[in-house]
Write a protein that holds these residues in place. Structure first.
Motif, short mmCIF file in Angstrom:
data_model
loop_
_atom_site.label_atom_id
_atom_site.label_comp_id
_atom_site.label_asym_id
_atom_site.label_seq_id
_atom_site.Cartn_x
_atom_site.Cartn_y
_atom_site.Cartn_z
N ARG A 155 17.46 37.29 -15.86
CA ARG A 155 18.51 36.32 -15.54
C ARG A 155 19.69 37.04 -14.91
N SER A 198 23.45 33.67 -5.66
CA SER A 198 22.08 33.15 -5.55
C SER A 198 21.12 34.28 -5.22
N CYS A 252 7.19 36.02 -9.08
CA CYS A 252 8.21 34.98 -9.35
C CYS A 252 8.31 34.06 -8.15
N TRP A 286 13.88 30.97 -6.54
CA TRP A 286 15.33 31.23 -6.58
C TRP A 286 15.80 31.29 -8.02
N LEU A 287 16.77 32.18 -8.25
CA LEU A 287 17.57 32.10 -9.47
C LEU A 287 18.96 31.74 -8.95
N GLN A 342 18.05 26.80 -12.07
CA GLN A 342 18.10 27.77 -13.18
C GLN A 342 18.47 29.15 -12.67
N ILE A 343 19.20 29.90 -13.50
CA ILE A 343 19.50 31.29 -13.14
C ILE A 343 18.84 32.22 -14.15
N VAL A 344 17.81 31.68 -14.81
CA VAL A 344 17.01 32.53 -15.68
C VAL A 344 15.56 32.14 -15.43
N ARG A 345 14.67 33.13 -15.39
CA ARG A 345 13.25 32.83 -15.21
C ARG A 345 12.46 33.61 -16.25
#
Length: 1533
Positions: free
Chosen positions: A357, A366, A387, A390-391, A399-402
């Motif tokens: 994240r 971004s 992956c 985009w985060l 989302q900014i976490v994967r």
């Protein structure tokens, strides 16, 4: 220290003026093992500065010995200080070590000057809720004795054990910790993780001099060693021994962790976090992981934010979140770049996932992450984590976490061979392994409820948690977390198990940071579960307890489950043609076999994506979670919503990829299109249906290679062309200019809703009496059985009268007709502009629009059942397992009484038999149980036998959800009882005793007998004749040989009683079988008052008996030759008509008395053994001037149903004309079929000014010369032995009858060897003569040996008797005794069973005997509240065992009746009605203030002097409570 237990005490001060206190507060806990001393609450944990302020919550921790389960508490204050008075709302005590949370509601003043003046109070817990159980750890941290070894940073730690890991624990207490050479000891409550194999400890590097030299960490905890139980000791151990044993079992577990290293940015390896393994025993070693982070090659892919990574092993925990700081490249995470980092951690074993994240900081945060590769240097294995997403807050799903899962090398390799093709095919595998949570967050609707702070959430599952997830990108609102709004976010995670709890909070940054959180709802489509987490509290430093983060648990009652969704990867290919691209909103629907379909899903999440995707010659890929449509996708529907500049779109094809079960590969189905979806091109359609052409399957073989198979789809569905003809009716105002939409349903699927835009026959569509034709292309629907048609109510005159719709399938030349003949209008009929119609010949299940397939008409309620298929309900009702319950709920009128929570009820019988939780869902349009409202529900539940208790509650779990339940009424029609609870109790978290559900004991209810009802399935058949359907109100009365029902309304319920339909529903009908005839009446109102009624069928669901009533004629003033709105039909049972047809000739003789004649209109009703004739108007006489003095008038009524023996006549006139008074001598009624004449003698006035002033008389039949009852009579006794094993007996049975006039002698029913009696399942008949004992009330039954010897009386011989029926032979009254029990063989006569009479069938002769004129004194008492009186006209109907009084007006000359607090008295004369069963009282709502509060009605039979009291205590007022202006009252004995 470890043995002590922490008690976390939250003290809530009430939110009322002057609630705060400055006194010292103390608390004392009383436990099962011991009591504490009085403990002052001095230093709080959440330190609000000033304690015990209004509306705030103070939290304290008391560390004491374990006192066991808390039974009660004592809380109070010392009453010192200026503002010493205190209003205490509640106390909550959480004991994690016990795993319990206790609620102590108080809601009272502790003040010398308020209430009872007490300043301390004992409180008992209202509920004890289990919570997650924690254990105590003692942590000792030794800081090294090195220069500058100490730190002021925040130190945290996490413990890993074999059964899991603890949450992140912060090590802090009140002293100055972590100084050079010091040892700091902390006591921590955390989850029990089993045997500990590692810890992670570190600090956040904040503050001056943050570098820290950590020497060692020691962990201690109590472990319980199991002792072998000793089997020899038989005697119970004394308590002391037990305690000693317990002491022996507890062992201290000590783990030592040696670090001896710096945690500092400027020392050695610059790490601030270290993982340690316990000294001495561990086989685990430290491992180094090399992390390669590859940023994508997309424009704007790089990021400047801080990136954090957490790596998870299969059975060995995780690395914790580490910041990726020191890269191999200078500028990290730039476009197309590979950054390499090293992470040191205790060996994780095989890797299973990672979480990455960023914190969204910096200029362009971004980030497009291509993949992460991790090399395990010890094992030298490389893991690939693709992956390709985009985060970013403004891209993808925000989302900014994967969370990423490793994929097989084969999949990564496959692409590198071809080069050029990206890894794009792996999204689906990732999606299948991960769970997508849709998180909805509701901000409360309160002043200043919204926040601008940064909100985060953590989801805790049974296996793991998601870590901190920032809620940045709301799908619904640009400005997040505003007052009263719901924000929606997406959170993805891999395998965290079942959700247990969440933590949500904010960082308190920004201008208005306080936030009132109402609830959080988390929906996981791939698990098929939606959980609701109620909060209802502030997250604000200056409100409540000052916390800005909360842990919330799910509310069990608000959890919903459904069939899980599955991921589909949808690839859309746009053609390479000029103008092929579109910016419109593209949506898709998938169809499986048998018409199973998914919801309609838009492929783009927002306008920005719409602009990016679907460009000319582009390929766009979407991964969506949709319902599982089964193994085969039969067809898809794809379209767009138009709008915008160039919305036209040329679609080449669509490919849909799904995973094969058990992760063995995937299959891709291709749907070719190659057509325009544009209003200006081709056929102008912007929706297309596509069928599959071929399927491409990739399977992962055992040797790790991919096997690829391509095959064509065998006989896919064809695309058919449908011609749709829409006929508008030929009625004034029938045409419409609104937009019309149509959806066609077949057994293979539906067309989706299509707008009928281009009519091929008329330029101006849908005008009066015209036919419009439309062409629609759709994939073969199979057999079409229903359509749904609606208009959007726009333009000048949208009302539309639709006659019918015809659909022709041009490929098969089949035609389908849908009759409508109804308005689609907001102003006419039932005001609906959407209707569903079924094909004329369709005979399957019909579900009307509101998908309620059943409506129940009982005496006052009609409710509908959701989602229940008719047939299954009928089946359950026939088995008698499900029965209807009618529930009426009255809400109180105090402040805050109303609730919008869902209310439920559970009805309990004996021995744990209970219904499921029956939800009382409000009808559409109502969203709350409002103050003072009365809501009625009909629900179906298990038949629990005799009701013992009732639980009622609601699912509201926030402090806000209060509900004051005033009254609860439960009617059980199949048992003939009504229970009324006057509760007046709060169901609320912070009112009263803090419970949101309570159990009511049936003994506290008024139990009222309302007469048994039997469930019937009613089938109404409307004729297939033009405009045969109706929307008039229809009423039904059924007559049987045991009485008649009241007039019951047949509910229209949306679309019943339409042309050519058979409508089935269940009704409750009084127990009057065998049925004789039925009367149907319509009120001739509504926009379509005429009804062609074919027939009605009644099927008794208990014994399956079917009666058919046929009419086959109009009920209409115009279309019926006689203009009649009423019809009577005899019952046909097994092809036998139950009543004869006859002609009645009625002779009416007016007396030879001065002024005897009348010009008023005279009416009469005949009553006989088969019911009544209905009202007959005496119009057509053989004399021109009717009812003159000393004249005989003859009236003929042909085509009547013979009532058999007549017993009474009710005759009255309407008092019209000059001198309407009438003196009637007698009436003769002649029945042409039986050739009998019945004489009814009157010799009285029917006049306002003569005799008793009544205009209505009831006359008894004079020729049933009253039989003198003889002294002696005979009784027939029928016994039914149960049909079960060992039911029979070879011995004798004796019986004694107990009656109203005395007791019979003992009758012996003998069993002889020649004639065996009482065999299994047998019915035996005996006859005995006896003195007449009147009505039989009870019987005594015994079982004795044949030969009368003592010896042969074996103890274990029984006779199991089902039922005994006794008939008195003179009047033929039958008495039924339902026994169903076993009677033991006894020599002595003292031992017998007593049964009470369950049901009486009174013969006609017996009823006719008792018809003597009686004067009833009726007293009506009006209530004493303001406005209780009424000026409306009041009517009463009295019902007794022998019939009813008819509707009588309660009037008196020149008296103001029914005034507040007053008693009004009336006299009514009728023939004796026997025991009074109920009273119906009503008013006509006329006059200025018609609302009326009736206290009670008292009726006295002046012949017997018996008074029956009918309590009411309710308003008859359209504007109060349930709005009814009539009530049915039942006697209170």
């Amino acid at each position: 220290m470890l043995k002590n237990v922490s008690y976390h005490i939250s003290v809530k001060t009430g939110d009322i003026p002057g609630a705060s206190s400055d006194s010292k507060v103390f608390i004392k806990l009383y436990g099962e093992k011991a009591d504490t001393s009085k403990q002052p609450l001095l230093v709080s944990d959440n330190d609000l500065g000033n304690y015990f302020e209004r509306g705030r919550v103070d939290e304290f921790t008391l560390d004491m010995m374990d006192i066991g389960k808390i039974n009660r508490i004592l809380i109070g204050h010392d009453n010192v200080g200026l503002r010493s008075g205190w209003f205490l709302a509640s106390v909550q005590i959480t004991v994690p070590v016990q795993g319990k949370q206790y609620m102590f509601p108080c809601n009272r003043w502790l003040d010398k000057d308020e209430a009872d003046g007490r300043v301390e109070v004992e409180v008992y817990p209202s509920e004890i809720v289990p919570i997650e159980k924690l254990i105590n750890y003692e942590v000792s941290v030794v800081t090294g004795d090195v220069r500058a070894a100490g730190t002021n940073a925040k130190v945290f730690m996490q413990i890993y054990g074999e059964t899991g890991k603890t949450e992140l624990l912060t090590l802090e207490n009140r002293s100055n910790n972590f100084e050079r050479g010091a040892t700091d000891t902390f006591k921590i409550e955390a989850a029990d993780v089993g045997k500990i194999y590692k810890i992670r400890i570190g600090h956040d590097g904040k503050g001056i001099g943050d570098g820290w030299f950590l020497e060692s960490v020691t962990l201690k905890r109590l472990a319980v060693k199991e002792k072998e139980p000793e089997k020899k000791k038989k005697k119970k151990k004394s308590d002391e021994e037990k305690e000693e044993e317990a002491k022996a079992e507890e062992v201290m577990d000590v783990y030592m962790f040696v670090a001896h290293r710096w945690l500092a940015r400027d020392e050695v390896d610059k790490e601030l976090v270290v993982e340690l393994v316990p000294d001495g025993e561990s086989a685990l070693e430290e491992n180094t992981y090399e992390v390669h982070v590859i940023t994508g090659n997309v424009w704007g892919a790089g990021t400047d934010a801080n990136v954090f990574l957490n790596i998870y092993g299969v059975g060995r925990g995780d690395t914790g979140e580490r910041q990726l700081k020191r890269s191999s490249c200078l500028d990290k995470f730039e476009k197309g770049q590979e950054d390499v980092f090293t992470i040191k951690a205790i060996d994780l074993g095989e890797l299973k996932k990672l979480r990455i994240r960023h914190d969204n900081s910096g200029g362009s945060p971004s980030w497009f992450l291509e993949r992460v590769e991790i090399v395990d240097l010890k094992e030298s294995i490389t893991y690939y984590f693709p992956c390709q997403r985009w985060l970013a807050v403004e891209e993808d799903d925000g989302q900014i976490v994967r969370e990423l899962v490793p994929v097989d090398e084969a999949f990564v390799k496959k692409d590198s061979e071809k080069d050029g093709q990206s890894l794009a095919t792996l999204g689906l595998e990732q999606k299948a392994k991960s769970t997508t949570y849709i998180v909805k967050v509701k901000t409360g609707d309160k002043k200043n409820a919204g926040t601008d702070a940064n909100v985060f959430i953590i989801l805790y599952g049974s296996k793991d948690d998601t870590g901190i997830v920032s809620l940045k990108a709301s799908k619904t609102n640009k400005n997040k977390f505003e007052r009263g709004k719901v924000d929606e976010f997406t959170v993805e995670s891999v395998d965290i198990g079942d959700l247990k709890k969440i933590k949500i909070g904010h960082d308190s940054k920004g201008s208005s940071t306080g936030w009132f959180l109402e609830w959080v709802e988390i929906d996981a489509p791939s698990l098929g579960r939606c959980l609701k987490f109620p909060c209802g509290r502030w997250l604000d430093k200056s409100e409540d307890d000052g916390a800005i983060e909360r842990i919330i648990f799910p509310a069990e009652l608000q959890t919903t489950e459904y069939i899980p969704f599955v991921p589909y990867e949808i690839t859309v290919y746009t053609s390479d043609i000029f103008g092929a691209g579109t910016d419109a909103d593209v949506f898709i629907v998938l169809y499986g076999s048998d018409g199973i379909c998914t919801q309609q899903k838009s492929l783009c999440l927002n306008k920005r994506e719409q602009r990016m995707y679907f460009e000319r010659n582009s390929v766009n890929q979407f991964i969506v979670e949709l319902e599982d449509v089964g193994d085969i996708i039969e067809k898809i529907r794809i379209g767009h919503k138009g709008g915008g500049l160039n919305s036209g779109w040329h679609l080449d094809r669509v490919a849909i990829r799904r995973l094969l079960p058990n992760g063995k590969g995937s299959e891709t189905v291709t749907f070719p299109c190659e057509r325009w979806l544009a209003k200006s091109e081709d056929d102008g359609e912007i929706i297309r249906e596509l069928v599959p052409s071929d399927i491409f399957t990739e399977k992962l073989m055992k040797d790790g290679t991919l096997k690829q198979i391509e095959e064509e789809v065998e006989d896919p569905l064809e695309v058919h062309t449908y011609k749709i003809s829409v006929f508008t009716g030929d009625i004034y105002g029938a045409g419409t200019d609104a937009n019309v939409f149509l959806n066609i349903y077949g057994d293979l699927g539906d067309t989706g809703e299509r707008k009928l835009s281009k009519s091929e026959t008329n330029f101006n569509k849908f005008e009066r009496a015209q036919e419009d034709t439309f062409t629609m292309q759709a994939v073969d629907l199979g057999i079409i059985y229903k359509i749904k048609i609606r208009h959007d109510n726009t333009m000048f005159s949208p009302d539309w009268f639709l006659e019918k719709v015809e659909i022709l399938d041009e490929d098969t030349e089949e035609s389908f007709v849908f009759l409508c003949e109804r308005w689609l209008s907001k102003k006419k009929e039932d005001k609906k502009i959407e209707r569903t119609f079924y094909e004329q010949s369709y005979d399957g299940e019909r579900n009307s629009l509101d998908n309620s397939s059943i409506s129940l008409s009982s005496q006052d309620s009609s409710g509908s059942l959701k989602d229940m298929k008719k047939s299954s309900l009928v089946k359950m009702a026939e088995e008698g397992s499900l029965i209807p319950y009618h529930i009426t709920v009255t809400t109180g009128t105090e402040f805050d009484s109303s609730t919008d929570s869902r209310v439920y009820i559970i009805i309990m019988g004996s021995q744990k038999v209970q219904t499921e939780r029956l939800w009382l869902d409000l009808p559409e349009g109502k969203d709350e149980f409002a103050d003072g409202s009365v809501e009625k529900f009909s629900v179906w539940g298990l038949d629990v036998g005799e009701i013992k208790k009732v639980e009622v509650g609601h699912d509201g779990a926030t402090p806000e959800s209060c509900w004051l339940m005033e009254e609860l009424t439960i009617v059980v029609p199949t048992k003939g009882v009504m229970y009324n609870f006057v509760c007046k109790c709060w169901l609320a978290r912070d009112k009263g005793d803090g419970l949101t559900s309570r159990i009511l004991n049936i003994l506290d209810a008024d139990c009222i007998n309302i007469g048994l009802k039997i469930l019937y399935e009613v089938t109404v058949v409307t004729g297939d004749i033009e405009s045969g359907g109706t929307d008039a109100n229809i009423y039904m009365t059924v007559f049987g040989s045991n009485g008649k029902t009241e007039e019951l309304q047949l509910e229209k319920n949306g679309d019943r009683f339409e042309r050519g339909q058979e409508d089935r529903f269940i009704m409750e009908i009084a127990d009057i079988a065998p049925l004789r005839k039925m009367r149907i009446r319509t009120d001739g109102k509504g926009t379509r008052p005429h009804w062609f009624m074919e027939r009605i069928v009644l099927k008794n669901l208990t014994n399956q008996e079917v009666a058919t009533f046929t009419y086959g004629e109009w009920l209409s003033k115009q279309k019926n030759a006689t203009g009649s709105l009423v019809c009577e039909m005899p019952a046909m049972i097994n092809d036998e008509q139950m009543m004869e047809d006859t002609t009645y000739t009625i002779h009416v003789k007016t007396s030879d008395v001065g002024g005897a004649g009348t010009d008023a209109n005279v009416f009469l009703i005949l009553f006989g053994e088969n019911g009544d004739s209905g009202t007959l108007a005496l119009k057509e006489s053989n004399k021109s001037n009717k009812f003159e003095r000393n004249q005989m008038d003859e009236f003929t009524f042909p085509d009547m149903l013979s009532l058999g023996e007549l017993c009474k006549v009710r005759i009255w006139h309407d008092n019209k004309g000059i001198a309407p008074g009438w003196h009637l001598e007698y009436i003769d009624v002649m029945d042409s079929t039986t050739d009998k004449t019945f004489r009814f003698q009157c010799d009285r006035w029917l006049a306002k000014g003569e005799d008793d002033g009544q205009l209505l008389r009831e006359l008894a039949c004079a020729n049933s010369n009253i039989m003198e009852l003889k002294e002696r009579t005979a009784y027939e006794i029928v016994t039914v032995t149960s049909d079960r094993e060992d039911a029979e007996t070879k011995e004798n049975i004796w019986i004694i009858l107990e009656g109203k006039l005395g007791r019979s002698k003992e009758f012996l029913m003998e069993n002889s060897s020649k004639k065996r009696r009482f065999e299994r399942g047998a019915t035996d008949t005996f006859q005995f003569s006896s003195k007449n004992i009147g009505d039989v009330a009870a019987i005594c039954v015994g079982h004795c040996p044949k030969d009368g010897k003592k010896s042969s009386a074996k103890a274990d011989v029984y006779w199991h008797v089902q039922e005994i029926i006794i008939t008195e032979m003179e009047l033929c009254n039958k008495y039924f005794f339902r026994c169903n029990t076993k009677i033991p063989l006894r020599y002595k006569r003292r031992d017998y069973k007593v049964f009470e009479c369950a049901k009486v069938i009174e013969s006609f002769a017996s009823k006719a005997r008792s018809l003597v004129p009686v004067r009833y004194e009726t007293i009506v008492v009006t209530g004493f509240e303001k406005g209780a009186g009424t000026d409306a006209n009041v009517f009463i109907t009295i019902f007794g065992l022998n019939g009813d009084s008819g509707k009588r007006a309660l009037k008196q000359k020149f008296r103001n009746l029914f005034e507040r607090g007053k008693t009004s008295r009336f006299y009514l004369e009728t023939l004796d009605m026997g025991e009074l069963k109920k009273v119906r009282i009503e008013h006509d709502n006329s006059g200025l203030a018609p609302g009326w509060l009736v206290e009670r009605v008292e009726i006295t039979n002046s012949a017997t002097g018996v008074t029956t009291i009918f309590p009411c205590g309710k308003w008859l007022d359209e504007n109060r409570g349930d709005g009814l202006i009539w009530r049915e009252l039942f006697p209170r004995y």
